[in-house]
Design an enzyme around this catalytic site. Sequence first.
Site, PDB file in Angstrom:
ATOM      1  N   GLY B 216       0.827  -1.207   0.000  1.00 36.31           N
ATOM      2  CA  GLY B 216       0.000   0.000   0.000  1.00 36.31           C
ATOM      3  C   GLY B 216       0.860   1.255   0.000  1.00 36.31           C
ATOM      4  CB  SER B 217       0.220   4.592   1.432  1.00 37.44           C
ATOM      5  OG  SER B 217      -1.117   4.530   0.997  1.00 37.44           O
ATOM      6  CB  VAL B 218       4.520   1.277   3.215  1.00 37.80           C
ATOM      7  CG1 VAL B 218       5.990   1.051   3.422  1.00 37.80           C
ATOM      8  CG2 VAL B 218       3.810   1.416   4.542  1.00 37.80           C
ATOM      9  CG  PHE B 219       5.847   0.823  -3.372  1.00 40.24           C
ATOM     10  CD1 PHE B 219       5.590   1.337  -4.640  1.00 40.24           C
ATOM     11  CD2 PHE B 219       6.966   0.026  -3.189  1.00 40.24           C
ATOM     12  CE1 PHE B 219       6.431   1.041  -5.712  1.00 40.24           C
ATOM     13  CE2 PHE B 219       7.813  -0.271  -4.248  1.00 40.24           C
ATOM     14  CZ  PHE B 219       7.544   0.236  -5.521  1.00 40.24           C
ATOM     15  CE  LYS B 220       0.286   6.678  -1.881  1.00 39.13           C
ATOM     16  NZ  LYS B 220      -0.873   7.120  -1.093  1.00 39.13           N
TER      17      LYS B 220
END
Lengths: 471, 478
Positions: B216-220
């Site tokens: 999820g957004s951790v990959f941002k």
Amino acid sequence: MTAGPTTDPRAAATGPVPKRRGTELALLGFAVLITLVAQLIVDLTITGAPRADLATFSAWFAALWAVAHLVVRKWAPYADPLLLPAVALLSGLGLAVIHRLDLAAEQIDSTVTREDAPVQLLWATLGIALFVVVLVVVRDHRMLSRYAYTLALVGLVLLALPAALPASLSEVNGAKIWIRVAGFSIQPGEFAKIGLIIFFAAYLVNKRDVLALASRRVMGLELPRGRDLGPVLVAWILSILVLVFERDLGSSLLLFGIFVVMLYVATERSSWLLIGLGLFAGGALIAYRIFDHVQTRVDTWLDPFAYRDEGGYQMVQSLFGLGTGGLFGAGLGGGRPDQVPVAKSDFIAAAVGEELGLFGLVAVIVLYLILVERGLRTSLIVRDAFGKLLAAGLAFAVAWQVFVVLGGVTGLLPLTGLTTPFLAYGGSSLVANFGLVALLVRISDAARRPAVPAPAPMPTLGDAPTEVVQP
Amino acid sequence: MNAPLRRVAIAVLVLFTLLIVNANYIQVVRSDELRSDQGNTRVLAEEYNRERGSIIVDGTEIALSVPTDDVLNYLRQYPDGRLWAAVTGYYSLIYGSTMMEDAENEVLSGSDPRLTFRRLTDLFTGRDPQGGDVVLTLDPAVQRAAMAGLDGVTGAVVALDPRSGAVLGLASTPTYDPNELSSHDPDAIRAYAAELDNLERDPRLNRAIRETYPPGSVFKVVVSAAALENGYEPDTEVPAPDVLTLPGTRTELENFGGSDCASDERQSLIDALTISCNTAFAQLGIDLGEERIRETAERFGIDGEPREIPLEVVGSDIGEINNDAELGVSSIGQQDVRVTPLQGAMIAAAVANDGQLMAPYMVDQVRAPDLTVIDRTEPEVLSEATSQDVANDLTEMMISVVENGSGGAARVDGVQVAGKTGTAENAGADHNWFVGFAPADNPTIAVAVFVANGGGTGGDVSAPIARDVIAAYLERGR
């Protein structure tokens, strides 16, 4: 021609022949010591304390060999000094390993109360008793040749007896080779084997010239005549009959091999070896075709791992044990020899290999080698033909049996159900082998004994001093 | 008859030599093959007969062998078994060994070559062979806080020291009691295993290192790194549409809860990360291109390669990307992007350590039974994830996430925490992530918290657990 002092160059040349009983005593002491140390190691490793009856056991075991040694001193003082100690060490090691397996059985299932080691010790005592009896009764091995045919008959009867009995009294694991009476099981085949070897030796001594000289040329080979070929064929047929009726592959192989070798030694004709090999190959092929159990044995031998959950389980476990033991072994009490089914008897060599390692197993093989080679040496130096053949037959019997059994256990040959002499648990085998060794001791005594000097020949009348006759 | 007799004697010699050679073949040449055969239980029994070495954390044994009276001389015990199960694994008669018991089996069972000298002397002195001890890098306070935080949920927590790569905590729930699988009672062992089999989620699965999940957004964080490496700055304005139509499709990508990221559909990079704007990052990823994203991800460790720490870690991967639409979705950590919780911690650790990613490791020292240290792990650089400047910018952005944005629940009194939340859609309820490090200016701990199907957001579900873990660690004055 003046009379000579003796007719035996040996006594003249070397002086009194050493009896070597001191060597034997020392070696026996060594063997007994190793046995006791082995027992101690087994108990200390598994239970942490020496067995309660260690003193009794030690005394008894030492007493057995003391008695044997004293008997040899009195009745066979010139016997080979290595025979008895080799046997002592082998049987002692066997006792230690059987005891170790007893302990393993108790550890796994504490309700097990039967111990086989004390029973084996009792059989060993019986064996020593037989040893003593043989040495005392058979003062000269040559007398045995007089009873050759009787012994042959008795031997054949003993061999055939289990076949005649119902399976309930005679069959174990598919082989009808036992006689169960009064709670004990004996294998008459073990005793029959010795009787037959004595017979073979006597017969061959009588017929050796005929067998050696009278021959016909067949296909470039010097073959003996048909009528002389008779005994070999009879022996072969008998072996196969034993196989058929009693499903005892091993004994027939054993007897056949012994007889062929004795024939070869007696006649000095290697054609006998070829014939024997041919007959064996033919018989084995037929057996393989006809008998399922032979087929299973061979298939399992060729690839035990393919049958690892059924017939090959025992072999696979043996290989695992040996491989895990490696060079130095797992140590007495350190392996899992109990995982090999029937480890106390058939597969005792696997237990030795697993716990004492390659070094231990090779040591045992060398002990057998010593026993056999001393027997063969005896046959080389004994003076009469019967003694030569008998000693050779007995020694080769041990060698051949050890080769077949150990070969089977290590996967070199198919399994045969023969016992490992002196080492394995089994009363008949132990007692019979003690009898065998007694005979070897007797013959070796004759072999190493300096010849009795021939009485001085009577002077001929012409050489007699002239007498003055007084009136 | 003497001539044939001599030949017979030689023949006997040959036969017995054959026996000896064959015995040699089996007991030496084939020894290894026979020992390692599956059906050979002797080796296991042999191992059980020896005093196995201990697994030690902070001076306390978390796995040890105690002598017993029965056939198998030693019993394996795990004081606090449930706390450390994911780390120690079990040592079972029936089911073999897992995790550290398996990975360091050679040392623990005493057969490691580094213990050879001692084994040789054992051979001569007849001493029972003993195993060596394995001292781990883990911290009990971290582990306790992690397991307490995960109580009642399925998930994993991994904590690393970013300066060295040492693993400080490795937790996975649900957990189990390894004592039950390592006893001497085969029936009890089997019964317990059956119980575990019947559970909805198998506690024996180590979710921290053996499973991958969409980040999820951790990959941002990774996408931001790629951007910063290619000319962007934290205050560079990027398009942040309310709704993004994925190129070549009619699919519309929304932000969390359908909200708008910025009133004028443009936002600075730092703000986009702070509120975790999906559309901004999807577009950013498309603009950067697959190659740059993939290459940056690989430098952070997301390269599809399994690792050994020495426990086996499955590889993390960004998966296949066939077109821009997929690229956009991948850039927000969905599509086929799959990472382990350990990998999440590695992302945070790389940023924390000025862009240098250290190889994670769990074993600090290996000791011989007499306590002499026979081996030590030296920290190693795994890769240069990014430059120091980019790392500094990322740190600034991640501080903002915690201070101003979705990561507020990770705040720890008196310490500046940097992090990133993640809420990943999947078949069931959303997964909840938080990765971060502290203290932000000189980080000593990097942590990743993963809660499977937590249902809430990374911010409310995972961030508080991270806070507890960080607080527990820093309270100890490191």
